[in-house]
Design a protein around this motif. Structure first.
Motif, short mmCIF file in Angstrom:
data_model
loop_
_atom_site.label_atom_id
_atom_site.label_comp_id
_atom_site.label_asym_id
_atom_site.label_seq_id
_atom_site.Cartn_x
_atom_site.Cartn_y
_atom_site.Cartn_z
N PRO A 131 0.83 -1.20 0.00
CA PRO A 131 0.00 0.00 0.00
C PRO A 131 0.87 1.26 0.00
O PRO A 131 1.89 1.31 0.69
CB PRO A 131 -0.80 -0.13 1.31
N ASP A 132 0.46 2.24 -0.77
CA ASP A 132 1.21 3.48 -0.84
C ASP A 132 1.22 4.16 0.53
O ASP A 132 0.18 4.27 1.18
CB ASP A 132 0.57 4.41 -1.88
N LEU A 133 2.38 4.61 0.96
CA LEU A 133 2.48 5.19 2.30
C LEU A 133 1.72 6.49 2.44
O LEU A 133 1.32 6.87 3.54
CB LEU A 133 3.95 5.40 2.67
N ALA A 134 1.51 7.19 1.32
CA ALA A 134 0.75 8.44 1.37
C ALA A 134 -0.71 8.23 1.02
O ALA A 134 -1.58 8.96 1.51
CB ALA A 134 1.38 9.45 0.41
N ASN A 135 -1.00 7.24 0.19
CA ASN A 135 -2.37 6.94 -0.24
C ASN A 135 -2.60 5.45 -0.10
O ASN A 135 -2.52 4.70 -1.08
CB ASN A 135 -2.59 7.40 -1.68
N PRO A 136 -2.90 4.97 1.11
CA PRO A 136 -2.95 3.53 1.36
C PRO A 136 -4.12 2.81 0.74
O PRO A 136 -4.25 1.60 0.90
CB PRO A 136 -3.00 3.46 2.89
N THR A 137 -4.98 3.51 0.01
CA THR A 137 -6.06 2.83 -0.69
C THR A 137 -5.57 2.20 -1.99
O THR A 137 -6.25 1.37 -2.58
CB THR A 137 -7.21 3.79 -1.01
N MET A 138 -4.37 2.62 -2.44
CA MET A 138 -3.82 2.12 -3.70
C MET A 138 -2.48 1.42 -3.46
O MET A 138 -1.71 1.82 -2.59
CB MET A 138 -3.61 3.27 -4.69
N ASP A 184 -1.45 -6.69 -8.23
CA ASP A 184 -1.99 -5.63 -7.37
C ASP A 184 -1.40 -4.26 -7.69
O ASP A 184 -1.94 -3.24 -7.23
CB ASP A 184 -1.71 -5.94 -5.90
N LEU A 185 -0.31 -4.19 -8.44
CA LEU A 185 0.35 -2.92 -8.69
C LEU A 185 -0.59 -1.94 -9.39
O LEU A 185 -1.17 -2.25 -10.43
CB LEU A 185 1.60 -3.13 -9.54
N GLY A 186 -0.73 -0.76 -8.79
CA GLY A 186 -1.58 0.27 -9.36
C GLY A 186 -3.06 0.04 -9.14
O GLY A 186 -3.89 0.83 -9.60
N GLN A 187 -3.41 -1.03 -8.41
CA GLN A 187 -4.81 -1.36 -8.15
C GLN A 187 -5.20 -0.98 -6.71
O GLN A 187 -4.33 -0.82 -5.85
CB GLN A 187 -5.04 -2.86 -8.35
N LYS A 219 2.68 6.47 13.79
CA LYS A 219 2.93 7.37 12.65
C LYS A 219 1.96 7.11 11.50
O LYS A 219 2.04 7.77 10.47
CB LYS A 219 4.37 7.18 12.16
N ILE A 220 1.06 6.14 11.67
CA ILE A 220 0.09 5.77 10.64
C ILE A 220 -1.30 6.15 11.13
O ILE A 220 -1.66 5.85 12.28
CB ILE A 220 0.17 4.27 10.36
N ASP A 221 -2.09 6.79 10.27
CA ASP A 221 -3.41 7.25 10.72
C ASP A 221 -4.48 6.19 10.53
O ASP A 221 -4.19 5.04 10.15
CB ASP A 221 -3.79 8.57 10.05
N GLU A 222 -5.73 6.56 10.76
CA GLU A 222 -6.83 5.60 10.74
C GLU A 222 -7.07 4.99 9.36
O GLU A 222 -7.66 3.91 9.25
CB GLU A 222 -8.12 6.26 11.24
N ASN A 223 -6.59 5.67 8.31
CA ASN A 223 -6.77 5.15 6.96
C ASN A 223 -5.56 4.36 6.47
O ASN A 223 -5.57 3.82 5.36
CB ASN A 223 -7.05 6.30 6.00
N GLY A 224 -4.50 4.31 7.29
CA GLY A 224 -3.29 3.60 6.90
C GLY A 224 -2.24 4.48 6.26
O GLY A 224 -1.21 3.98 5.80
N ALA A 225 -2.47 5.78 6.23
CA ALA A 225 -1.49 6.70 5.64
C ALA A 225 -0.44 7.08 6.67
O ALA A 225 -0.74 7.23 7.86
CB ALA A 225 -2.19 7.96 5.13
N VAL A 226 0.80 7.24 6.22
CA VAL A 226 1.86 7.71 7.09
C VAL A 226 1.69 9.22 7.25
O VAL A 226 1.88 9.99 6.31
CB VAL A 226 3.25 7.37 6.51
#
Length: 680
Positions: A169-176, A458-461, A529-536
């Motif tokens: 999961p992307d550290l800034a956008n963990p939905t992708m 999963d890449l880019g998905q 360091k990770i928020d409720e959505n999984g973002a750093v």
């Protein structure tokens, strides 16, 4: 994938509860008749009263008090680096899996893989033949460009690479899902094995193993070539990061574009490497140990091609050795002894079952949960988790040193934390994976390629948070940090960790502490360091961040004072996340147990109060011992503290433990109330 990204990925996906074995053990033949599994139970209600050593004061050594007689009377089996509750339960699970595997048709994927592993006469007949095509590829490499191609393809085959790619999961956008790159190349567990005098015996054993491995394939001048490889890997070690840095999210969060990576680390043609790895289309690369990648890129450019080819011959052979004839297996096991202290190889059938579980985990796991994981256990475990989350929320709200904005952010994260129990909602499809009963080498290669294709898709998905990183039969649990989820496989949800029929104090002290541990990983020194959505993202007030830093420094100092084996001290910074999980998770579990009583006083059973049973169950869940060599390897390479201090370390800071066993200032492990660390 043998690269340092694997350690970073463990951090990003959540640290596992139970430390993995220091090194896989080679195994010897065994009869193929599957014996029925022997249930693992502790006493009548969940605590092994006969294991206690009542001559020991609880405050002087609670591990010995809770399990001293067991520790004194149970030797470590000669084929294991350690023994205890986890290893005993893993053995039992393997026996259960074996019953499934042995009943599988010979031409099924499960049956074919296991039979290919167990067909020792064929493996002896083939000897090194399966290896020859790959070694011929190495010998034919005529340029650094071709070497780069081989390294890229070695990520899902046999061979070595200085770099590895993963999809996370992307550290800034963990939905992708995004691409991550890390460095590797070492053959020993950690850089310190090459650079520190305290690992000289292990380094000598490794150098001897490298020479033997080269000699087994007829490599000329094996002794001189082994020295050459060791010199090369020593340079890699100098460039590698320390383990403490590799688990720091802030340090490994280095996003780049493929073009900027090429400029940053010009010693490698990154466009070609990523293209050959199948990930060239990614517009973003999460570069973990960036300075190590830069240094190893330069080292790749500066190292003679012949040296790299010799190194690759060794890597291919070493990685393939477990799947070849006995002389290869025995040579690798001889090296394993130096890291684990084991004396004999484990039964071959156990490693064969391990291969099935690791390569076809959800396929064999589906039958495993149908046979061995009752619906009642799943329902009660889900209820237990819900209670633990409520207790965690109460402790966060009542935190005396934390400001309201940080508390609210923590509570949001806790409320959104997904819980997965027993097995995934949807099992994986393995139909595209071909297995042959007479081709172990090919089975392993095809399985590795299949696994990489599965991840590459999963890449880019969008991130599928329902996917599991452990098989259902695994004796472990984990917190998926960037997915904000906690996962409890069926394999660990059985006695003595969890028993729907056991005393409530026992379930909360054993399974509850496991649940609490995984929940509180979301709020350890990296999880925070990770928020409720999984973002750093930094969601802490500056004051709270400073308070947290001071508290963790105190906890780290405690753990760094613990001598796990003669001359081997725990690294309190490296183990910080797991130690916070242990301590805070136990606090949460105890509060949940108190709340489960609904204001009533816990009954006394066999002369023990509820709190006494709770803490005894916790300690006996970590009952175990390990060889000094294995502890030394664990301390160097594993972020978990050795078992003894996963008992003693947390309890010293819990007020309820002091009250339950009347621990006073005259006790060895007593800490004055004002000096006890209370983080959550």
């Amino acid at each position: 994938m043998t690269n340092r990204l694997a350690r970073a990925a463990l951090l990003l996906s959540g640290a596992a509860l139970i430390a993995p074995a220091a090194i896989a053990q080679m195994q010897a033949p065994a009869p193929v008749v599957a014996a029925p599994p022997v249930p693992v139970t502790f006493g009548k209600w969940g605590v092994d009263l006969g294991a206690r050593d009542l001559s020991v004061k609880p405050g002087d050594d609670f591990e010995a008090y809770a399990s001293g007689k067991w520790l004194a009377s149970n030797d470590i089996p000669s084929d294991k680096p350690g023994n205890g509750v986890g290893t005993e339960l893993n053995d039992r699970n393997q026996e259960q899996l074996r019953a499934i595997v042995m009943s599988a048709p010979a031409n099924s994927q499960i049956g074919a893989l296991y039979r290919s592993y167990m067909n020792e006469p064929l493996l002896e007949q083939l000897d090194a033949k399966p290896l020859m095509a790959d070694l011929a590829r190495v010998d034919a490499i005529a340029s650094k460009d071709e070497m780069l191609k081989f390294m890229a393809e070695s990520q899902w085959s046999f061979g070595g690479s200085l770099f590895g790619v993963q999809i996370i999961p992307d550290l800034a956008n963990p939905t992708m899902n995004s691409l991550a790159v890390g460095s590797g190349g070492l053959g020993l567990p950690d850089r310190d094995y090459y650079l520190s005098d305290k690992y000289k015996p292990q380094l000598a054993a490794y150098r001897a193993y490298v020479e033997r491995t080269l000699a087994l394939t007829g490599t000329p001048d094996a002794a001189a070539k082994a020295d050459e490889i060791l010199a090369f890997e020593t340079e890699l070690a100098k460039a590698s990061w320390a383990r403490t840095d590799l688990r720091d999210i802030n340090k490994i969060n280095n996003p780049m574009t493929p073009a900027s990576l090429a400029t940053y680390a010009p010693g490698v043609d990154w466009n070609r490497y990523l293209t050959l790895s199948g990930v060239a289309a990614s517009p973003k690369v999460l570069v973990s140990d960036n300075t190590a990648i830069k240094a190893k890129s330069a080292l790749f450019a500066a190292t003679p091609l012949d040296t790299l080819k010799t190194w690759q011959r060794y890597k291919v052979t070493a990685q393939a050795s477990p799947y070849l004839s006995k002389r290869f297996v025995d040579s690798q096991f001889e090296f394993a002894k130096a890291l684990t202290g084991v004396a004999v190889q484990r039964p071959r059938w156990r490693r064969g079952i391990g291969q099935v579980d690791s390569r076809l985990g959800e396929l064999v796991g589906k039958t495993y949960v149908e046979r061995y994981f009752p619906a009642e256990a799943k329902t009660k475990m889900e209820s237990l988790v819900a209670n633990l989350k409520l207790a965690a929320a109460e402790r966060i709200r009542g935190n005396s040193w934390m400001e309201q904005p940080t508390k609210e952010a923590a509570l949001r994260k806790l409320s959104k934390m997904d819980v997965m129990v027993g097995y995934p909602d949807k099992f994986r499809d393995y139909s595209a994976l071909s297995m042959s009963a007479d081709d172990l080498y090919g089975n392993v290669k095809r399985s590795s390629q299949f696994e990489w294709n599965y991840r590459l898709a999963d890449l880019g998905q969008p991130v599928d948070r329902k996917k599991w990183a452990m098989s259902p039969a695994t004796v472990n649990a984990y917190n998926g940090g960037l997915e904000n989820k906690i996962v409890f496989p069926a394999g660990i949800l059985q006695p003595p960790y969890f028993d729907p029929r056991a005393d409530a104090a026992v379930n909360y002290g054993a399974a509850g502490a496991i649940i609490g541990h995984e929940i509180m990983h979301g709020f350890d020194d990296q999880g925070r360091k990770i928020d409720e959505n999984g973002a750093v993202r930094d969601w802490w007030t500056p004051k709270d961040a400073e308070n947290f830093k001071a508290l963790t420094a105190s906890l780290g100092k405690q753990y760094s004072s613990y001598e796990a084996a003669p001359g081997v001290f725990i690294n309190g910074d490296f183990t910080m996340g797991e130690n916070i999980g242990d301590m805070s998770g136990l606090e949460v579990a105890h509060l949940a147990y108190m709340k489960s009583l609904n204001g009533k006083k816990a009954p006394v059973i066999d002369g023990l109060t509820g709190d006494q049973r709770f803490f005894l169950a916790f300690a006996q869940a970590w009952r175990g011992k390990a060889r000094p060599e294995a502890i030394k390897t664990q301390v160097a390479s594993d972020p978990h503290s050795p078992q003894r201090f996963r008992v003693i370390g947390p309890l010293r800071n819990l007020d309820a433990w002091y009250a339950a066993f009347k621990v006073g200032p005259d006790s060895k492990y007593y800490i004055a109330p004002k000096d006890r660390v209370r983080i959550w």
